[in-house]
Design a protein around this motif. Structure first.
Motif, PDB file in Angstrom:
ATOM      1  N   GLU A   1      85.286 -21.738  -5.417  1.00 13.21           N
ATOM      2  CA  GLU A   1      85.154 -21.348  -4.021  1.00 13.21           C
ATOM      3  C   GLU A   1      84.069 -20.274  -3.897  1.00 13.21           C
ATOM      4  OE1 GLU A   1      87.872 -19.366  -0.453  1.00 13.21           O
ATOM      5  OE2 GLU A   1      88.801 -20.094  -2.297  1.00 13.21           O
ATOM      6  N   GLU A   2      83.169 -20.473  -2.960  1.00 14.04           N
ATOM      7  CA  GLU A   2      82.049 -19.564  -2.786  1.00 14.04           C
ATOM      8  C   GLU A   2      82.474 -18.285  -2.065  1.00 14.04           C
ATOM      9  OE1 GLU A   2      77.621 -19.459  -0.649  1.00 14.04           O
ATOM     10  OE2 GLU A   2      78.890 -21.251  -0.536  1.00 14.04           O
ATOM     11  N   ASP A   3      82.011 -17.138  -2.585  1.00 21.05           N
ATOM     12  CA  ASP A   3      82.265 -15.863  -1.912  1.00 21.05           C
ATOM     13  C   ASP A   3      81.288 -15.694  -0.758  1.00 21.05           C
ATOM     14  OD1 ASP A   3      84.358 -15.022  -3.451  1.00 21.05           O
ATOM     15  OD2 ASP A   3      83.105 -13.888  -4.869  1.00 21.05           O
ATOM     16  N   MET A   4      81.806 -15.302   0.386  1.00 19.03           N
ATOM     17  CA  MET A   4      80.967 -15.002   1.539  1.00 19.03           C
ATOM     18  C   MET A   4      80.787 -13.486   1.600  1.00 19.03           C
ATOM     19  SD  MET A   4      80.377 -17.974   2.753  1.00 19.03           S
ATOM     20  CE  MET A   4      81.061 -19.642   2.847  1.00 19.03           C
ATOM     21  N   ILE A   5      79.567 -13.003   1.377  1.00 18.07           N
ATOM     22  CA  ILE A   5      79.336 -11.570   1.255  1.00 18.07           C
ATOM     23  C   ILE A   5      79.719 -10.816   2.517  1.00 18.07           C
ATOM     24  CG2 ILE A   5      76.922 -11.604   2.004  1.00 18.07           C
ATOM     25  CD1 ILE A   5      76.395  -9.524  -0.260  1.00 18.07           C
ATOM     26  N   TRP A   6      79.633 -11.493   3.669  1.00 22.61           N
ATOM     27  CA  TRP A   6      79.980 -10.830   4.927  1.00 22.61           C
ATOM     28  C   TRP A   6      81.487 -10.599   5.050  1.00 22.61           C
ATOM     29  CZ3 TRP A   6      83.210 -13.761   7.991  1.00 22.61           C
ATOM     30  CH2 TRP A   6      83.216 -15.153   7.751  1.00 22.61           C
ATOM     31  N   GLN A   7      82.276 -11.220   4.159  1.00 23.84           N
ATOM     32  CA  GLN A   7      83.722 -11.005   4.151  1.00 23.84           C
ATOM     33  C   GLN A   7      84.132  -9.883   3.201  1.00 23.84           C
ATOM     34  OE1 GLN A   7      85.124 -15.012   3.192  1.00 23.84           O
ATOM     35  NE2 GLN A   7      85.555 -15.392   5.353  1.00 23.84           N
ATOM     36  N   ASP A   8      83.141  -9.185   2.631  1.00 22.16           N
ATOM     37  CA  ASP A   8      83.418  -8.096   1.667  1.00 22.16           C
ATOM     38  C   ASP A   8      84.364  -8.556   0.562  1.00 22.16           C
ATOM     39  OD1 ASP A   8      81.908  -6.572   3.405  1.00 22.16           O
ATOM     40  OD2 ASP A   8      83.631  -5.628   4.368  1.00 22.16           O
ATOM     41  N   PRO A   9      83.986  -9.593  -0.194  1.00 19.35           N
ATOM     42  CA  PRO A   9      84.894 -10.135  -1.216  1.00 19.35           C
ATOM     43  C   PRO A   9      85.188  -9.138  -2.328  1.00 19.35           C
ATOM     44  CG  PRO A   9      82.679 -11.021  -1.497  1.00 19.35           C
ATOM     45  CD  PRO A   9      82.676 -10.274  -0.197  1.00 19.35           C
ATOM     46  N   VAL A  10      86.393  -9.242  -2.872  1.00 23.97           N
ATOM     47  CA  VAL A  10      86.822  -8.411  -4.000  1.00 23.97           C
ATOM     48  C   VAL A  10      87.581  -9.296  -4.982  1.00 23.97           C
ATOM     49  CG1 VAL A  10      88.210  -6.453  -4.767  1.00 23.97           C
ATOM     50  CG2 VAL A  10      87.028  -6.348  -2.565  1.00 23.97           C
ATOM     51  N   THR A  11      87.184  -9.256  -6.242  1.00 22.14           N
ATOM     52  CA  THR A  11      87.909  -9.989  -7.268  1.00 22.14           C
ATOM     53  C   THR A  11      89.248  -9.296  -7.510  1.00 22.14           C
ATOM     54  OG1 THR A  11      85.821 -10.585  -8.338  1.00 22.14           O
ATOM     55  CG2 THR A  11      87.844 -10.826  -9.645  1.00 22.14           C
ATOM     56  N   PRO A  12      90.370 -10.037  -7.468  1.00 22.98           N
ATOM     57  CA  PRO A  12      91.690  -9.408  -7.648  1.00 22.98           C
ATOM     58  C   PRO A  12      91.767  -8.608  -8.947  1.00 22.98           C
ATOM     59  CG  PRO A  12      91.940 -11.662  -6.903  1.00 22.98           C
ATOM     60  CD  PRO A  12      90.477 -11.477  -7.210  1.00 22.98           C
ATOM     61  N   GLY A  13      92.469  -7.493  -8.899  1.00 19.95           N
ATOM     62  CA  GLY A  13      92.589  -6.633 -10.070  1.00 19.95           C
ATOM     63  C   GLY A  13      93.834  -6.906 -10.883  1.00 19.95           C
ATOM     64  N   ASN A  14      93.894  -6.269 -12.035  1.00 21.82           N
ATOM     65  CA  ASN A  14      95.033  -6.402 -12.944  1.00 21.82           C
ATOM     66  C   ASN A  14      96.221  -5.574 -12.436  1.00 21.82           C
ATOM     67  OD1 ASN A  14      96.649  -6.762 -15.236  1.00 21.82           O
ATOM     68  ND2 ASN A  14      95.670  -5.050 -16.309  1.00 21.82           N
ATOM     69  N   LYS A  15      97.406  -6.161 -12.472  1.00 15.25           N
ATOM     70  CA  LYS A  15      98.622  -5.439 -12.088  1.00 15.25           C
ATOM     71  C   LYS A  15      99.464  -5.060 -13.303  1.00 15.25           C
ATOM     72  CE  LYS A  15      99.185  -7.739  -7.586  1.00 15.25           C
ATOM     73  NZ  LYS A  15     100.130  -8.548  -6.738  1.00 15.25           N
ATOM     74  N   ASP A  16      99.145  -5.644 -14.440  1.00 18.34           N
ATOM     75  CA  ASP A  16      99.986  -5.497 -15.625  1.00 18.34           C
ATOM     76  C   ASP A  16      99.421  -4.437 -16.566  1.00 18.34           C
ATOM     77  OD1 ASP A  16     101.941  -5.916 -17.500  1.00 18.34           O
ATOM     78  OD2 ASP A  16     100.981  -7.689 -18.390  1.00 18.34           O
ATOM     79  N   TYR A  17      99.665  -3.177 -16.239  1.00 18.17           N
ATOM     80  CA  TYR A  17      99.267  -2.094 -17.132  1.00 18.17           C
ATOM     81  C   TYR A  17     100.295  -0.964 -17.015  1.00 18.17           C
ATOM     82  CZ  TYR A  17      97.220  -0.293 -12.755  1.00 18.17           C
ATOM     83  OH  TYR A  17      97.023   0.120 -11.465  1.00 18.17           O
ATOM     84  N   ASP A  18     100.243  -0.046 -17.951  1.00 18.79           N
ATOM     85  CA  ASP A  18     101.234   1.026 -18.025  1.00 18.79           C
ATOM     86  C   ASP A  18     100.868   2.136 -17.036  1.00 18.79           C
ATOM     87  OD1 ASP A  18     102.969   3.083 -18.679  1.00 18.79           O
ATOM     88  OD2 ASP A  18     102.854   2.718 -20.835  1.00 18.79           O
ATOM     89  N   ILE A  19     101.478   2.077 -15.855  1.00 19.64           N
ATOM     90  CA  ILE A  19     101.145   3.027 -14.788  1.00 19.64           C
ATOM     91  C   ILE A  19     101.512   4.454 -15.173  1.00 19.64           C
ATOM     92  CG2 ILE A  19     101.687   3.701 -12.409  1.00 19.64           C
ATOM     93  CD1 ILE A  19     102.004   0.726 -11.753  1.00 19.64           C
ATOM     94  N   GLU A  20     102.685   4.637 -15.752  1.00 15.15           N
ATOM     95  CA  GLU A  20     103.135   5.995 -16.101  1.00 15.15           C
ATOM     96  C   GLU A  20     102.240   6.643 -17.151  1.00 15.15           C
ATOM     97  OE1 GLU A  20     105.362   7.768 -14.451  1.00 15.15           O
ATOM     98  OE2 GLU A  20     105.498   6.032 -13.117  1.00 15.15           O
ATOM     99  N   SER A  21     101.826   5.858 -18.148  1.00 14.86           N
ATOM    100  CA  SER A  21     100.932   6.412 -19.173  1.00 14.86           C
ATOM    101  C   SER A  21      99.569   6.759 -18.572  1.00 14.86           C
ATOM    102  CB  SER A  21     100.763   5.406 -20.320  1.00 14.86           C
ATOM    103  OG  SER A  21     101.981   5.205 -20.999  1.00 14.86           O
ATOM    104  N   LEU A  22      99.115   5.918 -17.664  1.00 10.83           N
ATOM    105  CA  LEU A  22      97.843   6.192 -16.993  1.00 10.83           C
ATOM    106  C   LEU A  22      97.940   7.477 -16.163  1.00 10.83           C
ATOM    107  CD1 LEU A  22      94.978   5.556 -16.141  1.00 10.83           C
ATOM    108  CD2 LEU A  22      95.857   3.839 -14.550  1.00 10.83           C
ATOM    109  N   LYS A  23      99.061   7.667 -15.481  1.00  5.50           N
ATOM    110  CA  LYS A  23      99.267   8.888 -14.704  1.00  5.50           C
ATOM    111  C   LYS A  23      99.244  10.124 -15.604  1.00  5.50           C
ATOM    112  CE  LYS A  23     102.539   8.858 -11.541  1.00  5.50           C
ATOM    113  NZ  LYS A  23     103.833   8.571 -10.876  1.00  5.50           N
ATOM    114  N   THR A  24      99.871  10.013 -16.763  1.00  7.31           N
ATOM    115  CA  THR A  24      99.897  11.139 -17.707  1.00  7.31           C
ATOM    116  C   THR A  24      98.487  11.497 -18.150  1.00  7.31           C
ATOM    117  OG1 THR A  24     102.095  10.508 -18.502  1.00  7.31           O
ATOM    118  CG2 THR A  24     100.785  11.938 -19.924  1.00  7.31           C
TER     119      THR A  24
END
Length: 283
Positions: A1-24
């Motif tokens: 599927e083609e990205d339309m730049i006028w729609q401000d496309p964003v590639t979905p990010g990763n949700k599976d990471y250690d949030i608490e360790s990152l906060k520390t």
């Protein structure tokens, strides 16, 4: 599927990471509460509910033109983003998520309470970003940060109201965010900082409503507060600070937050309003 730049496309990010360790890791990186919170606010507060553009998703604050906007303090921003990018990459988190999580960490450090966080933001590339179309998102004024690029025919407090409208904020949410951000130490001019910096509390509203202080104009958008008993200057403010005491509706809200037994309500409401802004573009 083609990205339309006028729609401000964003590639979905990763949700599976250690949030608490990152906060520390963020807590121990050497950045101040003010730097963490101000950077997150700068990233997320570009959101416009009118056309759903802007916001933290995409981390376009690291790209031109947003990284050059005066309101975003380019030198401070560059230093903060360099550190956060290194930290986030260690845990597989996007910079967009890391910026917002850093703001969460800053707020938590200021009040010792848990702040909600929703992961999954992605990082947009330059190829996904039409830089010229983002010029119109530049805040010419941001009352939340006590920033005014230049003098306008429209008053600073009216421009703050416009920004709050774009963020879909209620009058109470606007009020609690301004008071909270000042206690954290966020003010482009240094005006409106009347409390111990870095401690989220309702003390700002108590200072605002202090009847021992008489305010005098020192410029088109600046005031001095002098003690009625000693005549000494005890604090300074902008129009956007003082409108919460002069406007009847906003003063009524400020009086609620200023009550001695309402600090917990103030902190709780600040966290809710903060989370609303951070997650505004997560649709």
């Amino acid at each position: 599927e083609e990205d339309m730049i006028w729609q401000d496309p964003v590639t979905p990010g990763n949700k599976d990471y250690d949030i608490e360790s990152l906060k520390t890791e963020i807590k121990s990186c050497g950045l101040t509460i003010q730097e963490l919170v101000e950077t997150a606010w700068a990233s997320a507060s570009t959101f416009r509910g009118t056309d759903m553009r802007g916001g933290a998703n995409g981390a376009r604050i690291r790209l031109s033109p947003q990284n050059e906007w005066d309101v975003n303090k380019p030198d401070q921003l560059s230093n903060v983003l360099k550190k956060l990018e290194v930290i986030g990459s260690k845990f597989g988190a996007s910079l967009a998520d890391t910026i917002v999580l850093a703001g969460v960490v800053g707020v938590e450090m200021s009040c010792d309470l848990k702040v909600p966080f929703q992961p999954g933001r992605g990082d947009a590339t330059e190829d996904q970003t039409d830089s010229e179309s983002f010029d119109v998102l530049e805040p010419l004024a941001c009352g939340f940060r006590n920033y005014l690029k230049t003098e306008f025919t429209v008053s600073p407090e009216e421009m703050m109201l416009d920004r709050a409208h774009l963020l879909n904020l209620t009058a109470a949410e606007m009020t609690v965010l301004v008071g909270g951000l000042r206690t954290i130490g966020i003010s482009a001019t240094g005006e409106g900082i009347w409390t111990k910096v870095g401690k989220l509390s309702n003390e700002w509203f108590k200072k605002l409503l202090d009847m021992d202080v008489k305010w005098e104009t020192t410029g088109s958008n600046s005031y001095e507060g002098k003690s009625r008993s000693t005549g000494k200057v005890v604090r300074t403010a902008s129009r956007t600070d003082l409108v919460f005491g002069s406007n009847s509706e906003l003063r009524a809200i400020a009086e609620v937050y200023a009550q001695n037994d309402n600090n917990d309500k103030f902190v709780s409401d600040f966290i809710s309003a903060w989370t609303k802004v951070m997650d505004a573009d997560m649709f």
